[in-house]
Design a protein around this motif. Structure first.
Motif, PDB file in Angstrom:
ATOM      1  N   GLY A 154      42.372  77.191  15.430  1.00 46.75           N
ATOM      2  CA  GLY A 154      41.291  77.128  16.563  1.00 46.75           C
ATOM      3  C   GLY A 154      40.137  78.069  16.584  1.00 46.75           C
ATOM      4  O   GLY A 154      39.435  78.439  17.282  1.00 46.75           O
ATOM      5  N   ASN A 200      34.665  74.071  28.017  1.00 46.86           N
ATOM      6  CA  ASN A 200      34.591  73.030  27.177  1.00 46.86           C
ATOM      7  C   ASN A 200      33.647  73.122  26.147  1.00 46.86           C
ATOM      8  O   ASN A 200      33.921  72.419  24.783  1.00 46.86           O
ATOM      9  CB  ASN A 200      34.049  71.708  28.101  1.00 46.86           C
ATOM     10  N   ARG A 203      35.847  75.585  23.659  1.00 45.02           N
ATOM     11  CA  ARG A 203      36.993  75.397  23.026  1.00 45.02           C
ATOM     12  C   ARG A 203      37.831  76.418  22.587  1.00 45.02           C
ATOM     13  O   ARG A 203      38.309  76.701  21.493  1.00 45.02           O
ATOM     14  CB  ARG A 203      36.787  74.539  22.032  1.00 45.02           C
ATOM     15  N   HIS A 227      38.661  70.050  29.142  1.00 45.74           N
ATOM     16  CA  HIS A 227      39.050  69.305  27.963  1.00 45.74           C
ATOM     17  C   HIS A 227      39.086  70.772  26.848  1.00 45.74           C
ATOM     18  O   HIS A 227      38.546  70.452  25.993  1.00 45.74           O
ATOM     19  CB  HIS A 227      37.994  68.224  27.553  1.00 45.74           C
ATOM     20  N   ILE A 228      40.080  71.299  27.130  1.00 50.93           N
ATOM     21  CA  ILE A 228      40.524  72.206  26.103  1.00 50.93           C
ATOM     22  C   ILE A 228      41.787  72.062  25.750  1.00 50.93           C
ATOM     23  O   ILE A 228      42.569  71.531  26.327  1.00 50.93           O
ATOM     24  CB  ILE A 228      40.018  73.739  26.612  1.00 50.93           C
ATOM     25  N   ASP A 229      42.133  72.782  24.650  1.00 48.34           N
ATOM     26  CA  ASP A 229      43.507  72.635  23.785  1.00 48.34           C
ATOM     27  C   ASP A 229      43.829  74.055  23.588  1.00 48.34           C
ATOM     28  O   ASP A 229      44.223  74.332  21.987  1.00 48.34           O
ATOM     29  CB  ASP A 229      43.425  71.649  22.891  1.00 48.34           C
TER      30      ASP A 229
END
Length: 467
Positions: A154, A200, A203, A227-229
């Motif tokens: 990431g 978002n 990220r 919407h993140i990881d």
């Protein structure tokens, strides 16, 4: 990284590998050194310890200290004779200097007046280096090889969610990291939908919000808007009921960890997988005590806790009444980390929920974390103490205690304007603001709960325990 920092990192690894005995040996040596230094260099401690025998290193004979006493004796407390309270206050009152070194060499942060006294705290170079070493120890304890690989994939992007407008510890840290492309700072004061949009876009692989903000973001992920990881979520500043950590982990698909720390000792502890806070006992001492400062047995909640920071020599913290109620674990923690482990009974975070007219007259609730409101007022000059109480679903009552010499009317106008602006940005312009004239309510240990939600609001986050 300089040679001194490398030595501290190596020593931190050896101490952890050596277990409780290795940590205890370092603690004794560093306590002896700190007491001798304080007696020699601090007029305050010289007076406080004048009737004690020479060479005292154990804690039992040392009298407790408190924030009001130490701040009142600031210039005698610090060991650098060139420092003055007026100079420190002028620096702390200038938001443009957040993150800059105070007096060319010290890190300055401020605390809220939850005990009726605003604190100005300094870290010298060694304390700053120890903080970095303990951060490395914490991350090493938290992250597996798979976690590290995921963060690397990431781009090591780290999102800090912090307050604005003051020399808060997280704000100072973010200011010093400004300019690094892998790190972004987001304001706790912006509307939740704006924060979600920013995250978002960025990220992050690592997310570091206040605990209550983390709970809100988990709700946004559950609703399909965030919407993140991230591989790691590092929650700070507040406590949540144990179940909330599992919910946040599931919603964000991340490992969730937290820590218990303070401006007086930024490296105090780190959380583990069993939801206990492990003290960095080679550099800090925490004593659970009753209302008469007598030791409390392990497994029993304390009235307050006394902190000793073994790293900081410019502003010695020795048996400092922190005001938190803690419970010391009576047996070894199953996680395997060495050293004492505690749970904090205070500092639970509660969310504020307000009604908002929605389409076709429907009520679409708006939720605020307490930190945006609290940090907004903490940065108001001349405000010594405050308490924001949600007395009805759409009413906030603000109790004020002005600093000596401050004009209450001017202070209220500034507070009202700041709060109106924040509420408007969150589509809460209809919320009623009241100026409370009743006394501010103090809780256990003398601390003030800065933000008190309406009984029906935030019930899912209410709880006595901080894991």
């Amino acid at each position: 990284m300089n040679a001194s920092a490398l030595r501290l990192l190596a020593d931190a690894r050896r101490a952890r590998t050596g277990g409780e005995q290795a940590m205890a040996a370092r603690q004794r040596a560093r306590l002896t050194e700190l007491v001798a230094w304080a007696r020699t260099r601090s007029p305050y401690y010289r007076r406080l310890y004048r009737d004690l025998p020479a060479g005292v290193a154990g804690l039992a004979l040392l009298p407790p200290t408190s924030k009001p006493e130490l701040m009142a004796a600031f210039e005698d407390w610090v060991t650098d004779r060139a420092l003055t309270l007026a100079r420190a206050r002028a620096f702390a009152g200038d938001p443009a200097r957040v993150g800059q070194p105070f007096a060319g060499r010290y890190t300055l942060t401020t605390t809220s007046g939850t005990t009726g006294t605003h604190g100005i705290f300094l870290q010298d170079a060694r304390a700053t280096a120890v903080t970095s070493a303990m951060l490395a120890r914490m991350l090493t304890g938290w992250l597996s090889v798979r976690d590290v690989a995921r963060i690397a994939r990431g781009g090591a992007r780290t999102a800090l969610v912090i307050p604005e407008g003051g020399h808060f510890a997280s704000t100072v840290a973010a200011a010093r990291l400004r300019g690094r492309s892998s790190i972004a700072a987001f304001s706790v004061h912006q509307p939740l939908e704006d924060l979600v949009a920013g995250l978002n876009a960025f990220r992050p692989a690592v997310l570091a919000p206040y605990a209550s903000i983390g709970a809100l973001l988990a709700g946004e992920a559950e609703a399909g808007r965030l919407h993140i990881d991230p591989a790691l979520v590092m929650l700070t500043a507040e406590g949540l009921p144990t179940g909330e950590y599992a919910r946040i982990a599931a919603a964000l698909g991340a490992k969730v960890r937290t820590s218990y720390a303070c401006n007086e000792c930024p490296f105090l502890s780190y959380g583990c997988s069993e939801n206990w806070m492990h003290l960095n006992a080679d550099w800090a001492i925490l004593e659970p005590v009753d209302e008469r400062y007598r030791p409390v047995a392990a497994g029993e909640p304390s009235h307050t806790v006394l902190l000793t920071n073994l790293a900081n020599h410019v502003q010695p913290i020795l048996r400092y009444d922190l005001g938190d109620s803690v419970l010391l674990r009576p047996d070894p923690c199953p996680c395997g980390h060495p050293g004492p482990a505690v749970r904090v009974q205070g500092r639970a975070a509660d969310l504020l929920t307000f009604p908002r007219p929605g389409p076709a007259g429907e009520q679409a609730p708006v939720t605020l974390a307490p930190l945006p409101l609290a940090t907004l007022l903490e940065a108001v000059p001349g405000l010594e103490l405050f308490q924001i109480v949600q007395t009805a679903p759409a009413t906030l009552r603000v109790r004020l205690h002005p600093a000596p010499g401050a004009d209450p009317e001017t202070l209220w106008r500034q507070i009202e304007a700041r709060m109106r602006d924040l509420l408007s940005r969150h589509h809460l312009g209809h919320v009623r603001l009241e100026r409370g004239t009743e006394p501010i309510q103090h809780g256990a240990g003398g601390k003030v709960r800065a933000v008190v939600p309406f009984p029906a609001a935030g019930a899912h986050l209410a709880g006595p325990e901080r894991p």
